[in-house]
Scaffold this motif. Sequence first.
Motif, PDB file in Angstrom:
ATOM      1  N   GLY A 159       0.545  -1.278   0.029  1.00  0.00           N
ATOM      2  CA  GLY A 159      -0.015  -0.294   0.310  1.00  0.00           C
ATOM      3  C   GLY A 159       0.944   1.541   0.184  1.00  0.00           C
ATOM      4  N   HIS A 160       2.087   1.146   0.524  1.00  0.00           N
ATOM      5  CA  HIS A 160       2.595   2.390   0.263  1.00  0.00           C
ATOM      6  C   HIS A 160       4.515   2.369  -0.379  1.00  0.00           C
ATOM      7  CE1 HIS A 160       0.405   4.283   3.718  1.00  0.00           C
ATOM      8  NE2 HIS A 160       0.769   2.524   3.969  1.00  0.00           N
ATOM      9  N   ILE A 161       3.607   1.238  -1.595  1.00  0.00           N
ATOM     10  CA  ILE A 161       4.648   1.641  -2.639  1.00  0.00           C
ATOM     11  C   ILE A 161       4.548   2.890  -3.773  1.00  0.00           C
ATOM     12  CG2 ILE A 161       5.629   0.895  -4.408  1.00  0.00           C
ATOM     13  CD1 ILE A 161       5.200  -1.991  -3.584  1.00  0.00           C
ATOM     14  N   HIS A 169      -0.926  12.975  -1.295  1.00  0.00           N
ATOM     15  CA  HIS A 169      -0.392  12.856   0.284  1.00  0.00           C
ATOM     16  C   HIS A 169      -0.976  11.575   0.809  1.00  0.00           C
ATOM     17  CE1 HIS A 169       1.755  14.076   4.182  1.00  0.00           C
ATOM     18  NE2 HIS A 169       0.380  13.709   4.619  1.00  0.00           N
ATOM     19  N   CYS A 170      -0.266  11.142   1.545  1.00  0.00           N
ATOM     20  CA  CYS A 170      -0.968  10.060   2.169  1.00  0.00           C
ATOM     21  C   CYS A 170      -0.426   9.989   3.807  1.00  0.00           C
ATOM     22  CB  CYS A 170      -0.195   9.268   1.773  1.00  0.00           C
ATOM     23  SG  CYS A 170      -0.049   6.742   2.697  1.00  0.00           S
ATOM     24  N   ASN A 171      -1.111   9.004   4.478  1.00  0.00           N
ATOM     25  CA  ASN A 171      -0.822   9.302   5.828  1.00  0.00           C
ATOM     26  C   ASN A 171       0.569   8.415   6.439  1.00  0.00           C
ATOM     27  OD1 ASN A 171      -3.498  10.060   6.314  1.00  0.00           O
ATOM     28  ND2 ASN A 171      -4.651   7.527   7.122  1.00  0.00           N
ATOM     29  N   CYS A 172       1.301   8.235   5.490  1.00  0.00           N
ATOM     30  CA  CYS A 172       2.726   7.452   5.695  1.00  0.00           C
ATOM     31  C   CYS A 172       3.701   9.140   5.594  1.00  0.00           C
ATOM     32  CB  CYS A 172       3.035   6.648   5.305  1.00  0.00           C
ATOM     33  SG  CYS A 172       3.517   6.749   3.824  1.00  0.00           S
ATOM     34  N   LYS A 173       3.227   9.926   5.131  1.00  0.00           N
ATOM     35  CA  LYS A 173       2.961  11.302   5.356  1.00  0.00           C
ATOM     36  C   LYS A 173       4.154  11.182   4.624  1.00  0.00           C
ATOM     37  CE  LYS A 173       3.973  12.711  10.616  1.00  0.00           C
ATOM     38  NZ  LYS A 173       3.782  11.499  11.280  1.00  0.00           N
TER      39      LYS A 173
HETATM   40 ZN   LIG Z   1       1.991   6.095   2.380  1.00  0.00          ZN
END
Ligand SMILES: [Zn+2]
Length: 314
Positions: A159-161, A169-173
Amino acid sequence: MEKLALGIDIGGTNIAFGIGDIYGKIIYENSIPTKTFDKFEDLCSTIFNEPNITCNINNIIGIGIGAPNGNHFTGEIQFAPNLPWKGVIKAKQIFESIFSKKTILTNDANAAAEGEKLFGAAKNFKNFVEITLGTGLGSGIYIDDKIVYGANGIAGEFGHIRIVPNGRHCNCKRNGCLESYASSTGIVKSFYELDHPTKNKSLLNNLKEITAKEIFNHAQIHKDEFSTYIIDYTAEVLGSALADFACFSDPEAYILFGGIAQSGQYFSEKVKFHLEKNLLNIYKDKIQVLTSQLHDKNAAILGNIASVFKLNLS
Ligand SMILES: [Zn+2]
């Protein structure tokens, strides 16, 4: 003696738990709001003292727990932002000391993959990737008949690739992560961000609240053009990303799990189309895109029950 496993799914809102057998039959299940428990130990003793658990305790061979930030190697839930217990929770150790049963801790995507392998659509696969599509996007990767944990037990954060340079913008910053597009939150973002000639006349504009489920319903049932455009866009982003991920593990199948996947073939066929379109030649026509067969309210519990039987059988 009938062998049973206790499966527990710890979420930010609810804790679902149940006992089931090796065929995936759930004998008992229940759910309690997560905020009920000030301390993790209280959660453990409450489940231990449930009459329906107590009366089956001798048949329970082990406990499978799925939790966000669950570290399979240490048995700890580490700094989970959406859970009420802060810091490092020694989940495996606490359950083993109260229940005196072997306990396995994993994250929800790996549990879903284990459930799919034992009870669902992946029974005949040795290489597959379970893609969990919910608020975010997770993945449980099976290679050569084994789940992949990696060096620290945290493999599979597909999901964070980052798939769009300087994207959403993603929740992972960070920016442009797959889950900012292919998840229920990503689909809602697409409603606000995408432009299309049919947007103004879309039936979605009449809704008080835009949800991924409504967008799917409007595309599938009402044939709303803008809703269909959003779903096609989501399938294209996901299918194209899965085409690249294929280079890593050469899977026989991608299995779509979770709320978004519940529209079944409607979505999986679109993803398959974009997967094939973007695949490297050597992988073409070799990878299936399937919908999870664990689609009911027990899915999360079943995955954790499967983890126990997997441990015991191997
Ligand atoms: Zn992410």
